[in-house]
Design an enzyme around this catalytic site. Structure first.
Site, PDB file in Angstrom:
ATOM      1  N   HIS A  91      -7.136   3.302   3.847  1.00 54.52           N
ATOM      2  CA  HIS A  91      -6.744   4.329   5.084  1.00 54.52           C
ATOM      3  C   HIS A  91      -7.692   4.092   5.993  1.00 54.52           C
ATOM      4  O   HIS A  91      -8.290   4.574   6.746  1.00 54.52           O
ATOM      5  CB  HIS A  91      -6.814   5.588   4.535  1.00 54.52           C
ATOM      6  CG  HIS A  91      -4.800   5.640   4.131  1.00 54.52           C
ATOM      7  ND1 HIS A  91      -4.937   5.186   3.375  1.00 54.52           N
ATOM      8  CD2 HIS A  91      -3.994   5.849   4.650  1.00 54.52           C
ATOM      9  CE1 HIS A  91      -2.894   4.916   3.075  1.00 54.52           C
ATOM     10  NE2 HIS A  91      -3.062   5.952   4.087  1.00 54.52           N
ATOM     11  N   ASP A 101       1.276  -1.089   0.583  1.00 54.03           N
ATOM     12  CA  ASP A 101      -0.186  -0.017   0.403  1.00 54.03           C
ATOM     13  C   ASP A 101       1.417   1.314   0.102  1.00 54.03           C
ATOM     14  O   ASP A 101       2.064   1.189   0.055  1.00 54.03           O
ATOM     15  CB  ASP A 101      -0.736  -0.058   0.986  1.00 54.03           C
ATOM     16  CG  ASP A 101      -2.064   1.002   1.209  1.00 54.03           C
ATOM     17  OD1 ASP A 101      -2.432   1.826   0.088  1.00 54.03           O
ATOM     18  OD2 ASP A 101      -2.354   1.489   2.213  1.00 54.03           O
ATOM     19  N   SER A 102       0.346   2.172  -0.119  1.00 53.94           N
ATOM     20  CA  SER A 102       0.869   3.170   0.040  1.00 53.94           C
ATOM     21  C   SER A 102       1.231   3.967   1.292  1.00 53.94           C
ATOM     22  O   SER A 102       2.563   4.333   1.502  1.00 53.94           O
ATOM     23  CB  SER A 102       0.270   4.500  -0.266  1.00 53.94           C
ATOM     24  OG  SER A 102      -0.606   4.930   0.431  1.00 53.94           O
ATOM     25  N   GLU A 110      -2.853  10.340   6.993  1.00 53.15           N
ATOM     26  CA  GLU A 110      -1.533  10.502   7.405  1.00 53.15           C
ATOM     27  C   GLU A 110      -0.954  11.369   8.389  1.00 53.15           C
ATOM     28  O   GLU A 110       0.866  11.447   8.664  1.00 53.15           O
ATOM     29  CB  GLU A 110      -0.903  10.282   5.602  1.00 53.15           C
ATOM     30  CG  GLU A 110      -1.721   8.868   4.892  1.00 53.15           C
ATOM     31  CD  GLU A 110       0.023   7.620   5.429  1.00 53.15           C
ATOM     32  OE1 GLU A 110       0.597   7.784   5.983  1.00 53.15           O
ATOM     33  OE2 GLU A 110      -0.852   6.546   5.143  1.00 53.15           O
ATOM     34  N   CYS A 164      -5.019  -1.844  -1.136  1.00 49.17           N
ATOM     35  CA  CYS A 164      -5.128  -0.748  -1.671  1.00 49.17           C
ATOM     36  C   CYS A 164      -6.086  -0.608  -2.496  1.00 49.17           C
ATOM     37  O   CYS A 164      -5.379  -1.529  -3.757  1.00 49.17           O
ATOM     38  CB  CYS A 164      -3.313   0.048  -1.824  1.00 49.17           C
ATOM     39  SG  CYS A 164      -3.578   1.705  -2.779  1.00 49.17           S
ATOM     40  N   CYS A 213     -11.075   2.497   0.907  1.00 45.55           N
ATOM     41  CA  CYS A 213      -9.539   2.734   0.705  1.00 45.55           C
ATOM     42  C   CYS A 213      -9.489   2.418   2.313  1.00 45.55           C
ATOM     43  O   CYS A 213      -9.558   2.490   2.866  1.00 45.55           O
ATOM     44  CB  CYS A 213      -9.695   4.357   0.626  1.00 45.55           C
ATOM     45  SG  CYS A 213      -7.932   4.576   0.927  1.00 45.55           S
TER      46      CYS A 213
HETATM   47  N1  DGL Z   1      -4.826   2.957   1.063  1.00 37.07           N
HETATM   48  C1  DGL Z   1      -5.108   3.403  -0.255  1.00 37.07           C
HETATM   49  C2  DGL Z   1      -6.427   3.331  -0.760  1.00 37.07           C
HETATM   50  O1  DGL Z   1      -6.982   1.379  -0.329  1.00 37.07           O
HETATM   51  C3  DGL Z   1      -4.775   4.585  -0.993  1.00 37.07           C
HETATM   52  C4  DGL Z   1      -3.897   5.938  -0.228  1.00 37.07           C
HETATM   53  C5  DGL Z   1      -3.740   6.781  -1.127  1.00 37.07           C
HETATM   54  O2  DGL Z   1      -4.051   7.872  -1.843  1.00 37.07           O
HETATM   55  O3  DGL Z   1      -2.397   6.931  -1.074  1.00 37.07           O
HETATM   56  O4  DGL Z   1      -6.764   2.977  -2.196  1.00 37.07           O
END
Ligand code: DGL
Length: 276
Positions: A191, A10-11, A157, A73, A189
């Site tokens: 996050h 993931d990011s 973040e 992600c 997402c």
């Molecule tokens: N966690 C990522 C997702 O599920 C996205 C986070 C990002 O935009 O970097 O899409």
């Protein structure tokens, strides 16, 4: 040879929520997480950039002996899965596998008997139309409304999850006013798992009113940290050719493309893990 691990990409923090959940459900395996913090947020990058960053992240995990990589992600799952599976894997790593998070979530949505759902996700995930297409492939007639929420990942973040939660509640309330009643919110997402409890308090799911309840709407909140662990367990059960290659020493390691000091404590709290 059973010395392969399970990788997650993931990011950033979203993938760590999935790592925490899968290690809790399946503690015996060895896990490697790669967070592409250099390219946060992925959700507003171009399709080609997302493909390149994801390919590089997956390759990093394969080089670290992962037999199976979960693309934890939605943005990357939406934009890269097909291409990675059709070309990159057969050409370079024919004996490895990748799994995304969108199809398992769509399956869960269908099983939940939802009639009308709201997807909160990054700009690229919404623009990709991937959730709607997957629903159609299953012949589902669930009415899906999607809204891009690009402010949420940067807030999470930067340690402002409470602000992100309040903003998400406001966005959902606005949507309820605009599109009328819905029964389910998909946190599309990874996050967003960070504020699932805030949303459940704000929109209690067909439960008696709770203290702190801020609205009368009742909603089911689908959060991927509660979906991916059992889907992974099922996958491993159905794929003994992968499962039999996995080592079982319960190790976890976390690698980032750019080191973030604020992740050290998070990783220690989450996993007792180390960041390299
Ligand atoms: N966690 C990522 C997702 O599920 C996205 C986070 C990002 O935009 O970097 O899409």
């Amino acid at each position: 040879m059973n010395d392969y691990k399970i990788g997650l990409f993931d990011s950033g923090l979203g993938g760590l929520t999935i790592l925490k959940a899968v290690t809790k459900a399946l503690p015996q395996y060895d896990y490697v997480f790669f967070g592409d913090t250099a390219h946060l947020p992925l959700g507003d990058k171009t399709e080609e950039e997302i493909f390149e960053y994801t390919r590089a992240g997956v390759e990093e995990l394969f080089e670290r002996d992962c037999a199976l990589v979960i693309i934890a992600c939605n943005t990357a799952s939406a934009e890269t899965m097909r291409r990675l599976q059709d070309t990159f894997l057969p050409q370079k790593y024919p004996d490895r596998r990748i799994l995304g998070v969108i199809i398992p979530t769509v399956e869960e949505l269908i099983e939940s008997k939802s009639k009308k759902a709201l997807l909160l996700a990054t700009k690229r995930t919404v623009e990709s139309g991937k959730y709607g297409r997957e629903l159609l492939k299953y012949g589902s007639d669930i009415e899906l409304h999607s809204v891009a929420t690009p402010e949420l990942v940067p807030l999470i973040e930067s340690g402002k999850s409470a602000e992100a939660a309040n903003l998400a509640i406001k966005i959902i309330e606005d949507q309820l006013n605009g599109i009328g009643e819905i029964d389910t919110v998909i946190l599309g997402c990874t996050h967003y798992a960070k504020f699932k409890d805030d949303l459940r308090r704000a929109f209690p799911s067909a439960m008696p009113a709770q203290a702190g309840q801020t609205t009368s709407a009742t909603l089911k909140i689908l959060s991927q940290d509660e979906i991916i662990p059992h889907k992974l367990a099922l996958y491993l059960l159905n794929h003994p050719e992968i499962e039999s290659r996995l080592s079982r020493d319960s190790t976890r390691s976390i690698h980032l493309s750019v080191h973030r000091p604020d992740y050290d404590q998070i990783a220690a709290d989450l996993l007792g893990g180390i960041i390299v």
